[in-house]
Design a protein around this motif. Sequence first.
Motif, mmCIF file in Angstrom:
data_model
loop_
_atom_site.group_PDB
_atom_site.id
_atom_site.type_symbol
_atom_site.label_atom_id
_atom_site.label_comp_id
_atom_site.label_asym_id
_atom_site.label_seq_id
_atom_site.Cartn_x
_atom_site.Cartn_y
_atom_site.Cartn_z
ATOM 1 N N HIS A 19 -3.141 7.954 2.923
ATOM 2 C CA HIS A 19 -2.518 6.634 2.836
ATOM 3 C C HIS A 19 -3.607 5.584 3.056
ATOM 4 N N PRO A 20 -3.691 4.557 2.209
ATOM 5 C CA PRO A 20 -4.796 3.595 2.322
ATOM 6 C C PRO A 20 -4.832 2.827 3.635
ATOM 7 N N LEU A 21 -3.711 2.694 4.333
ATOM 8 C CA LEU A 21 -3.705 1.955 5.589
ATOM 9 C C LEU A 21 -4.218 2.781 6.765
ATOM 10 N N ARG A 76 2.258 1.790 -3.547
ATOM 11 C CA ARG A 76 1.224 2.307 -4.446
ATOM 12 C C ARG A 76 0.852 3.743 -4.094
ATOM 13 N N TYR A 77 0.855 4.068 -2.802
ATOM 14 C CA TYR A 77 0.584 5.444 -2.374
ATOM 15 C C TYR A 77 1.679 6.376 -2.871
ATOM 16 N N GLU A 92 0.825 -1.206 0.000
ATOM 17 C CA GLU A 92 0.000 0.000 0.000
ATOM 18 C C GLU A 92 0.864 1.263 0.000
#
Length: 232
Positions: free
Chosen positions: A179-181, A69-70, A66
């Motif tokens: 950030h996706p997390l 990709r971020y 992640e």
Amino acid sequence: MRDALAASQDLTAPALLARAVRDWFPGGIAVVSSFGTESAVLLHQVARIDPTVPVLFLETGKLFGETLRYRDTLVERLGLRDVRALRPDPAALTETDADGVLWARNPDACCYLRKVEPLERGLSGFSAWINGRKRHHGGDRAALPLAEYVDGRVKLNPLAGWSRTDITAYFDRHGLPRHPLEADGFASVGCMPCSDRVAPGENPRAGRWRGQAKTECGIHNRPRLAAAGGCG
């Protein structure tokens, strides 16, 4: 160098960055970014001044997918033109961490191998560097100055005085992607084996090296030779 240390305390973060990039260290300054949960704020400010400023990214080989990709999302969104992936030395990995679990046996040694030494190489030739640490992270960061002189270079902490509220407001004001997390409970994201979710009300870095006395990877707790204080 002395001008940067002395003047930093009177400048806002964008003004400090503009002076550093354009006046104090033209062509001789870099940003070090983890592309973590708060990284977009600093990168956005730098990109508005000069998107060609080098961004040094520690690609440890242990990062979340992640995060990678971020990074790609932010590079495209902000128009960053010189993002450099700093990786550990392959020979050193073979010798010291052949099984890939040095992080469990000796996390300090793992951080040195995968972060400290690559950054030392990556900073070669630069007179100054910028990072996104903040006092609200607590611990050794609670008394963070806006500028310091470390290992022969000026080190700028332009967001030192920013609160979590300031960070959130900046994300919202500029429509920056998160950030996706973060939505999954990670307030601070580093290497996958050494990052954990945090509970509501916990320090944002409580999930880093959970259950250990360790709070820093080593790239920031170098001998400090001089410092300038002030509010961010």
